[in-house]
Design a protein around this motif. Structure first.
Motif, PDB file in Angstrom:
ATOM      1  N   SER A 141       0.824  -1.208   0.000  1.00  0.00           N
ATOM      2  CA  SER A 141       0.000   0.000   0.000  1.00  0.00           C
ATOM      3  C   SER A 141       0.863   1.265   0.000  1.00  0.00           C
ATOM      4  N   LEU A 142       1.981   1.248   0.712  1.00  0.00           N
ATOM      5  CA  LEU A 142       2.868   2.414   0.686  1.00  0.00           C
ATOM      6  C   LEU A 142       3.455   2.633  -0.704  1.00  0.00           C
ATOM      7  N   LEU A 143       3.876   1.552  -1.348  1.00  0.00           N
ATOM      8  CA  LEU A 143       4.405   1.680  -2.705  1.00  0.00           C
ATOM      9  C   LEU A 143       3.333   2.195  -3.668  1.00  0.00           C
ATOM     10  N   THR A 144       2.118   1.723  -3.492  1.00  0.00           N
ATOM     11  CA  THR A 144       1.024   2.177  -4.359  1.00  0.00           C
ATOM     12  C   THR A 144       0.650   3.622  -4.061  1.00  0.00           C
ATOM     13  N   LEU A 145       0.595   3.980  -2.779  1.00  0.00           N
ATOM     14  CA  LEU A 145       0.228   5.352  -2.418  1.00  0.00           C
ATOM     15  C   LEU A 145       1.269   6.363  -2.899  1.00  0.00           C
ATOM     16  N   TYR A 146       2.531   5.974  -2.900  1.00  0.00           N
ATOM     17  CA  TYR A 146       3.574   6.910  -3.324  1.00  0.00           C
ATOM     18  C   TYR A 146       3.896   6.813  -4.815  1.00  0.00           C
ATOM     19  N   ASP A 147       3.076   6.083  -5.563  1.00  0.00           N
ATOM     20  CA  ASP A 147       3.218   6.065  -7.020  1.00  0.00           C
ATOM     21  C   ASP A 147       2.812   7.444  -7.560  1.00  0.00           C
ATOM     22  N   LYS A 148       3.441   7.866  -8.642  1.00  0.00           N
ATOM     23  CA  LYS A 148       3.173   9.212  -9.160  1.00  0.00           C
ATOM     24  C   LYS A 148       1.753   9.363  -9.709  1.00  0.00           C
ATOM     25  N   HIS A 149       1.082   8.263  -9.999  1.00  0.00           N
ATOM     26  CA  HIS A 149      -0.287   8.334 -10.524  1.00  0.00           C
ATOM     27  C   HIS A 149      -1.336   8.297  -9.415  1.00  0.00           C
ATOM     28  N   THR A 150      -0.947   8.046  -8.194  1.00  0.00           N
ATOM     29  CA  THR A 150      -1.905   7.897  -7.101  1.00  0.00           C
ATOM     30  C   THR A 150      -2.299   9.236  -6.484  1.00  0.00           C
ATOM     31  N   ARG A 151      -1.357  10.083  -6.237  1.00  0.00           N
ATOM     32  CA  ARG A 151      -1.648  11.357  -5.556  1.00  0.00           C
ATOM     33  C   ARG A 151      -2.721  12.177  -6.280  1.00  0.00           C
ATOM     34  N   PRO A 152      -2.698  12.246  -7.615  1.00  0.00           N
ATOM     35  CA  PRO A 152      -3.776  12.989  -8.287  1.00  0.00           C
ATOM     36  C   PRO A 152      -5.167  12.399  -8.044  1.00  0.00           C
ATOM     37  N   LEU A 153      -5.265  11.090  -7.819  1.00  0.00           N
ATOM     38  CA  LEU A 153      -6.568  10.484  -7.534  1.00  0.00           C
ATOM     39  C   LEU A 153      -7.132  10.995  -6.210  1.00  0.00           C
ATOM     40  N   PHE A 154      -6.259  11.144  -5.218  1.00  0.00           N
ATOM     41  CA  PHE A 154      -6.691  11.676  -3.928  1.00  0.00           C
ATOM     42  C   PHE A 154      -7.007  13.159  -4.043  1.00  0.00           C
ATOM     43  N   ALA A 155      -6.217  13.898  -4.803  1.00  0.00           N
ATOM     44  CA  ALA A 155      -6.465  15.328  -4.982  1.00  0.00           C
ATOM     45  C   ALA A 155      -7.751  15.553  -5.768  1.00  0.00           C
ATOM     46  N   GLU A 156      -8.014  14.685  -6.738  1.00  0.00           N
ATOM     47  CA  GLU A 156      -9.221  14.794  -7.553  1.00  0.00           C
ATOM     48  C   GLU A 156     -10.461  14.623  -6.694  1.00  0.00           C
ATOM     49  N   ARG A 157     -10.429  13.679  -5.774  1.00  0.00           N
ATOM     50  CA  ARG A 157     -11.578  13.451  -4.889  1.00  0.00           C
ATOM     51  C   ARG A 157     -11.766  14.621  -3.937  1.00  0.00           C
ATOM     52  N   THR A 158     -10.681  15.227  -3.514  1.00  0.00           N
ATOM     53  CA  THR A 158     -10.775  16.370  -2.622  1.00  0.00           C
ATOM     54  C   THR A 158     -11.382  17.563  -3.353  1.00  0.00           C
ATOM     55  N   ASP A 159     -11.037  17.728  -4.617  1.00  0.00           N
ATOM     56  CA  ASP A 159     -11.583  18.834  -5.393  1.00  0.00           C
ATOM     57  C   ASP A 159     -13.092  18.703  -5.574  1.00  0.00           C
ATOM     58  N   LEU A 160     -13.594  17.479  -5.617  1.00  0.00           N
ATOM     59  CA  LEU A 160     -15.028  17.276  -5.786  1.00  0.00           C
ATOM     60  C   LEU A 160     -15.805  17.667  -4.537  1.00  0.00           C
ATOM     61  N   GLY A 161     -15.167  17.567  -3.418  1.00  0.00           N
ATOM     62  CA  GLY A 161     -15.818  17.922  -2.158  1.00  0.00           C
ATOM     63  C   GLY A 161     -16.840  16.883  -1.764  1.00  0.00           C
ATOM     64  N   ASP A 162     -17.945  17.336  -1.195  1.00  0.00           N
ATOM     65  CA  ASP A 162     -18.976  16.418  -0.711  1.00  0.00           C
ATOM     66  C   ASP A 162     -20.000  16.060  -1.774  1.00  0.00           C
ATOM     67  N   SER A 163     -19.808  16.492  -3.005  1.00  0.00           N
ATOM     68  CA  SER A 163     -20.775  16.207  -4.048  1.00  0.00           C
ATOM     69  C   SER A 163     -20.764  14.742  -4.454  1.00  0.00           C
TER      70      SER A 163
END
Length: 151
Positions: free
Chosen positions: A125-147
């Motif tokens: 999970s640490l290797l997957t979380l620190y992959d360069k393609h993973t962080r944008p997925l978390f940021a993308e969900r944050t940008d959506l907010g509670d919608s």
């Protein structure tokens, strides 16, 4: 928006990782149910009639003196299992929802303590979380907010 093959692969890995976190959390919480059973078994062993050597200590007296330490130990193991199980469950849910990146990293690092399955899951999970393609997925969900609460 067209997702890359690498992003889809990471999303599938995160989904599997989140399920495995929830399974390990279930095992940890299930262990709490086993603690009273184990305590009762230990009590029955402590109350058995043991042969007493002529000039040796009385086994029943020794067990009575250790009983309070056993109770403290059982309560401590139960509380730690509940806390760890809750933390792992929250980590699995947050990985599934792609929220709270730092919390997920801390949960992944914490599960490494549980050798061998937790260590393997934590490293993966640490290797997957620190992959360069993973962080944008978390940021993308944050940008959506509670919608996206229906996900």
């Amino acid at each position: 928006m067209q997702r890359s093959l690498e992003t889809e692969k990471i999303e599938k890995q995160l989904n599997v990782i989140s399920i495995l976190f929830m399974v390990l959390a279930g095992f940890s919480l299930l262990m709490v149910l086993f603690i009273p059973v184990h305590f009762m078994m230990m009590q029955s062993v402590m109350n058995m009639d043991f042969p007493r050597p002529r000039e040796g200590p009385d086994p029943r007296k020794m067990f009575r003196e250790m009983q309070s330490a056993f109770i403290v130990l059982y309560v401590l193991v139960g509380v730690l299992s509940l806390v760890l199980g809750g933390f792992l469950l929250a980590t699995g849910i947050n990985i599934r929802r792609r929220r709270h990146f730092t919390f997920c990293v801390v949960g992944s690092a914490l599960i490494c303590i549980s050798f061998p399955l937790g260590t393997a899951l934590g490293i993966w999970s640490l290797l997957t979380l620190y992959d360069k393609h993973t962080r944008p997925l978390f940021a993308e969900r944050t940008d959506l907010g509670d919608s996206d609460f229906l996900d």
